[in-house]
Design a protein around this motif. Structure first.
Motif, PDB file in Angstrom:
ATOM      1  N   SER A  51     -15.498  -3.131   0.301  1.00 27.69           N
ATOM      2  CA  SER A  51     -15.216  -3.124   1.835  1.00 27.69           C
ATOM      3  C   SER A  51     -13.740  -3.579   1.897  1.00 27.69           C
ATOM      4  O   SER A  51     -12.932  -2.914   2.771  1.00 27.69           O
ATOM      5  CB  SER A  51     -15.978  -3.958   2.875  1.00 27.69           C
ATOM      6  OG  SER A  51     -16.152  -5.314   2.524  1.00 27.69           O
ATOM      7  N   LEU A  52     -13.388  -4.400   1.159  1.00 23.53           N
ATOM      8  CA  LEU A  52     -11.637  -4.892   1.240  1.00 23.53           C
ATOM      9  C   LEU A  52     -10.874  -3.559   0.594  1.00 23.53           C
ATOM     10  O   LEU A  52      -9.756  -3.423   1.059  1.00 23.53           O
ATOM     11  CB  LEU A  52     -11.484  -6.130   0.544  1.00 23.53           C
ATOM     12  CG  LEU A  52     -12.216  -7.362   1.042  1.00 23.53           C
ATOM     13  CD1 LEU A  52     -12.098  -8.583   0.083  1.00 23.53           C
ATOM     14  CD2 LEU A  52     -11.710  -7.611   2.156  1.00 23.53           C
ATOM     15  N   VAL A  53     -11.439  -2.886  -0.419  1.00 25.51           N
ATOM     16  CA  VAL A  53     -10.581  -2.045  -1.093  1.00 25.51           C
ATOM     17  C   VAL A  53     -10.632  -0.655  -0.209  1.00 25.51           C
ATOM     18  O   VAL A  53      -9.685   0.097   0.290  1.00 25.51           O
ATOM     19  CB  VAL A  53     -11.342  -1.558  -2.463  1.00 25.51           C
ATOM     20  CG1 VAL A  53     -10.513  -0.321  -2.924  1.00 25.51           C
ATOM     21  CG2 VAL A  53     -11.215  -2.864  -3.359  1.00 25.51           C
ATOM     22  N   ALA A  54     -11.866  -0.397   0.622  1.00 25.66           N
ATOM     23  CA  ALA A  54     -11.896   0.584   1.686  1.00 25.66           C
ATOM     24  C   ALA A  54     -11.057   0.271   2.817  1.00 25.66           C
ATOM     25  O   ALA A  54     -10.904   1.169   3.462  1.00 25.66           O
ATOM     26  CB  ALA A  54     -13.385   0.728   1.923  1.00 25.66           C
ATOM     27  N   GLY A  55     -10.583  -0.959   2.911  1.00 29.70           N
ATOM     28  CA  GLY A  55      -9.498  -1.370   4.107  1.00 29.70           C
ATOM     29  C   GLY A  55     -10.461  -1.558   5.393  1.00 29.70           C
ATOM     30  O   GLY A  55      -9.909  -1.733   6.643  1.00 29.70           O
ATOM     31  N   ILE A  64      -4.228  -5.463  -2.697  1.00 32.10           N
ATOM     32  CA  ILE A  64      -4.910  -4.120  -3.160  1.00 32.10           C
ATOM     33  C   ILE A  64      -3.968  -3.252  -3.374  1.00 32.10           C
ATOM     34  O   ILE A  64      -3.224  -3.024  -2.201  1.00 32.10           O
ATOM     35  CB  ILE A  64      -6.078  -3.605  -2.401  1.00 32.10           C
ATOM     36  CG1 ILE A  64      -7.145  -4.794  -2.275  1.00 32.10           C
ATOM     37  CG2 ILE A  64      -6.840  -2.454  -3.108  1.00 32.10           C
ATOM     38  CD1 ILE A  64      -8.216  -4.585  -1.041  1.00 32.10           C
ATOM     39  N   MET A  65      -3.463  -2.644  -4.513  1.00 32.93           N
ATOM     40  CA  MET A  65      -2.518  -1.549  -4.696  1.00 32.93           C
ATOM     41  C   MET A  65      -3.314  -0.337  -5.097  1.00 32.93           C
ATOM     42  O   MET A  65      -3.963  -0.354  -5.936  1.00 32.93           O
ATOM     43  CB  MET A  65      -1.515  -2.029  -5.651  1.00 32.93           C
ATOM     44  CG  MET A  65      -0.942  -3.440  -5.256  1.00 32.93           C
ATOM     45  SD  MET A  65       0.303  -3.495  -3.819  1.00 32.93           S
ATOM     46  CE  MET A  65       1.612  -2.381  -4.551  1.00 32.93           C
ATOM     47  N   LEU A  66      -2.927   0.830  -4.392  1.00 35.58           N
ATOM     48  CA  LEU A  66      -3.316   2.194  -4.870  1.00 35.58           C
ATOM     49  C   LEU A  66      -1.973   2.898  -5.188  1.00 35.58           C
ATOM     50  O   LEU A  66      -1.142   3.291  -4.169  1.00 35.58           O
ATOM     51  CB  LEU A  66      -4.392   2.794  -3.799  1.00 35.58           C
ATOM     52  CG  LEU A  66      -4.787   4.195  -4.276  1.00 35.58           C
ATOM     53  CD1 LEU A  66      -5.706   4.261  -5.254  1.00 35.58           C
ATOM     54  CD2 LEU A  66      -5.653   4.592  -2.787  1.00 35.58           C
ATOM     55  N   ASP A  67      -2.154   3.549  -6.358  1.00 33.68           N
ATOM     56  CA  ASP A  67      -0.776   4.300  -6.692  1.00 33.68           C
ATOM     57  C   ASP A  67       0.526   3.423  -6.371  1.00 33.68           C
ATOM     58  O   ASP A  67       1.420   4.154  -5.889  1.00 33.68           O
ATOM     59  CB  ASP A  67      -0.766   5.559  -5.970  1.00 33.68           C
ATOM     60  CG  ASP A  67      -1.789   6.534  -6.731  1.00 33.68           C
ATOM     61  OD1 ASP A  67      -2.090   6.486  -7.970  1.00 33.68           O
ATOM     62  OD2 ASP A  67      -2.355   7.223  -5.781  1.00 33.68           O
ATOM     63  N   GLY A  68       0.393   2.254  -6.416  1.00 29.44           N
ATOM     64  CA  GLY A  68       1.649   1.446  -6.214  1.00 29.44           C
ATOM     65  C   GLY A  68       1.965   0.860  -4.885  1.00 29.44           C
ATOM     66  O   GLY A  68       2.926   0.108  -4.559  1.00 29.44           O
ATOM     67  N   ALA A  69       1.124   1.484  -3.784  1.00 30.29           N
ATOM     68  CA  ALA A  69       1.437   1.026  -2.584  1.00 30.29           C
ATOM     69  C   ALA A  69       0.222   0.192  -2.083  1.00 30.29           C
ATOM     70  O   ALA A  69      -0.976   0.463  -2.402  1.00 30.29           O
ATOM     71  CB  ALA A  69       1.327   2.389  -1.831  1.00 30.29           C
ATOM     72  N   GLU A  70       0.545  -0.769  -1.159  1.00 33.80           N
ATOM     73  CA  GLU A  70      -0.336  -1.846  -0.670  1.00 33.80           C
ATOM     74  C   GLU A  70      -1.296  -0.905   0.373  1.00 33.80           C
ATOM     75  O   GLU A  70      -1.033  -0.475   1.207  1.00 33.80           O
ATOM     76  CB  GLU A  70       0.300  -2.857  -0.141  1.00 33.80           C
ATOM     77  CG  GLU A  70      -0.604  -4.053   0.071  1.00 33.80           C
ATOM     78  CD  GLU A  70       0.037  -5.511   0.595  1.00 33.80           C
ATOM     79  OE1 GLU A  70      -0.644  -6.422   0.808  1.00 33.80           O
ATOM     80  OE2 GLU A  70       1.234  -5.314   0.544  1.00 33.80           O
ATOM     81  N   VAL A  71      -2.613  -1.390   0.139  1.00 36.83           N
ATOM     82  CA  VAL A  71      -3.794  -0.956   0.969  1.00 36.83           C
ATOM     83  C   VAL A  71      -3.658  -1.926   2.233  1.00 36.83           C
ATOM     84  O   VAL A  71      -3.904  -3.413   2.204  1.00 36.83           O
ATOM     85  CB  VAL A  71      -5.062  -0.991   0.377  1.00 36.83           C
ATOM     86  CG1 VAL A  71      -6.098  -0.793   1.282  1.00 36.83           C
ATOM     87  CG2 VAL A  71      -5.222   0.152  -0.630  1.00 36.83           C
ATOM     88  N   VAL A  76      -7.657   8.148   4.129  1.00 41.07           N
ATOM     89  CA  VAL A  76      -8.175   9.193   3.624  1.00 41.07           C
ATOM     90  C   VAL A  76      -8.090   9.088   1.985  1.00 41.07           C
ATOM     91  O   VAL A  76      -8.490  10.065   1.343  1.00 41.07           O
ATOM     92  CB  VAL A  76      -7.819  10.560   4.196  1.00 41.07           C
ATOM     93  CG1 VAL A  76      -8.292  10.657   5.763  1.00 41.07           C
ATOM     94  CG2 VAL A  76      -6.251  10.713   4.132  1.00 41.07           C
ATOM     95  N   ASP A  77      -7.008   8.409   1.618  1.00 40.95           N
ATOM     96  CA  ASP A  77      -6.823   8.282   0.157  1.00 40.95           C
ATOM     97  C   ASP A  77      -8.068   7.601  -0.637  1.00 40.95           C
ATOM     98  O   ASP A  77      -8.194   7.685  -2.011  1.00 40.95           O
ATOM     99  CB  ASP A  77      -5.507   7.486  -0.209  1.00 40.95           C
ATOM    100  CG  ASP A  77      -5.495   6.183   0.515  1.00 40.95           C
ATOM    101  OD1 ASP A  77      -6.504   5.841   1.308  1.00 40.95           O
ATOM    102  OD2 ASP A  77      -4.427   5.647   0.074  1.00 40.95           O
ATOM    103  N   ARG A  78      -8.954   6.951   0.124  1.00 40.70           N
ATOM    104  CA  ARG A  78     -10.161   6.402  -0.357  1.00 40.70           C
ATOM    105  C   ARG A  78     -11.631   6.762   0.401  1.00 40.70           C
ATOM    106  O   ARG A  78     -11.619   6.726   1.761  1.00 40.70           O
ATOM    107  CB  ARG A  78     -10.085   4.841  -0.128  1.00 40.70           C
ATOM    108  CG  ARG A  78      -9.165   4.129  -1.009  1.00 40.70           C
ATOM    109  CD  ARG A  78      -8.554   3.093  -0.403  1.00 40.70           C
ATOM    110  NE  ARG A  78      -7.466   3.189   0.436  1.00 40.70           N
ATOM    111  CZ  ARG A  78      -7.431   2.687   1.804  1.00 40.70           C
ATOM    112  NH1 ARG A  78      -8.183   1.685   2.283  1.00 40.70           N
ATOM    113  NH2 ARG A  78      -6.567   3.092   2.640  1.00 40.70           N
ATOM    114  N   GLY A  79     -12.079   7.568  -0.271  1.00 40.86           N
ATOM    115  CA  GLY A  79     -13.385   8.049   0.366  1.00 40.86           C
ATOM    116  C   GLY A  79     -14.618   6.890  -0.156  1.00 40.86           C
ATOM    117  O   GLY A  79     -14.715   6.534  -1.152  1.00 40.86           O
TER     118      GLY A  79
END
Length: 258
Positions: A51-55, A64-71, A76-79
């Motif tokens: 749930s934390l990764v989902a925001g 939490i970093m996705l492609d170098g950007a902080e979540v 929509v970058d996380r389904g």
């Protein structure tokens, strides 16, 4: 790394006399196109982490970093696929997916074609105009997966998506997920209680424990791909499954008061 969990910690009731530690400081990464499962007994923090990764909620500390950007919130970058199907009951299977396409890309005009193609991907081309109430549990979950694919997410997050299904349907859904994963080259973070499921699906299993000093253990799943049901009869599959059972057995007994 595609997805980086950096010293993530979640505590409820911060500032009160009795704060509850839901997730101790946790760090690991997920590579692009990798399928990683989180495995552990109830209460170890698997769903909290997802749930934390989902925001869906903010962490107490860490990043939490996705492609170098902080979540910093949902996107929509996380389904996300939950155990509950969360389909809109007043929309057909096709319309549920069209709605997702419109949310992700409002300017897209060929929503009907995209929705029908995705329903074909999950084997439901003939049920495009059926409402959720007219579909079985496994079929609803297939629509839910197709709906997430409509977003074209960078990472798919799945929280016990097959937990409510009967054994045969669950097995068929695992095979379908493998086919979809191969076709769409997805990065997946998958929560499960099922050891065999984790071994069959994953490139790597992260075992989460209630023992805060030995919280994370990583196990590489070196089974060949693409995977078919026959792999579950292999010696290596049983070795990996037995190893994970041994890692979790004592903690499961304690949790069950046995």
């Amino acid at each position: 790394m595609k997805l980086e969990i950096d010293r993530l910690r979640m505590e409820y009731g911060v500032g009160t006399k009795s704060p509850v530690l839901a997730l101790p400081e946790t760090s690991f990464g997920v590579r692009e196109n990798e399928f990683v499962s989180l495995l552990g007994v109830s209460g170890c923090g698997k769903s909290t982490l997802l749930s934390l990764v989902a925001g869906l909620r903010p962490a107490t500390s860490g990043r939490i970093m996705l492609d170098g950007a902080e979540v910093l919130g949902p996107g929509v970058d996380r389904g996300v696929v939950f155990q509950a199907y969360t389909l809109l009951p007043w929309l057909t299977a096709r319309q549920n997916i069209e709605f997702a396409v419109a949310e992700a890309s409002p300017k897209v005009k060929n929503r009907d074609r995209i929705a029908r193609e995705l329903l074909g991907t999950v084997g439901l081309a003939d049920f495009a105009d059926a409402y959720p109430s007219q579909l079985s549990g496994g079929m609803r979950q297939r629509v839910a997966i197709a709906r997430v694919l409509a977003y074209k997410p960078e990472v798919m997050l799945m929280d016990e998506p097959f937990g409510a299904l009967d054994a045969l349907t669950r097995s068929l859904m695992q095979e379908l997920l493998m086919q979809v994963w191969e076709e769409h080259k997805l990065t997946v973070l998958f929560v499960t209680h099922d050891i065999s499921e984790a071994v069959f699906l994953s490139d790597r299993v992260i075992v989460m424990s209630k023992d805060r000093e030995n919280f994370l253990t990583e196990v590489e799943i070196d089974l060949p791909r693409p995977r078919t049901p026959e792999v579950t009869d292999s010696v290596r599959f049983h070795e990996l499954t037995s190893d994970l059972v041994m890692r979790l057995r004592d903690e499961a007994r304690q949790a069950s008061h046995l």
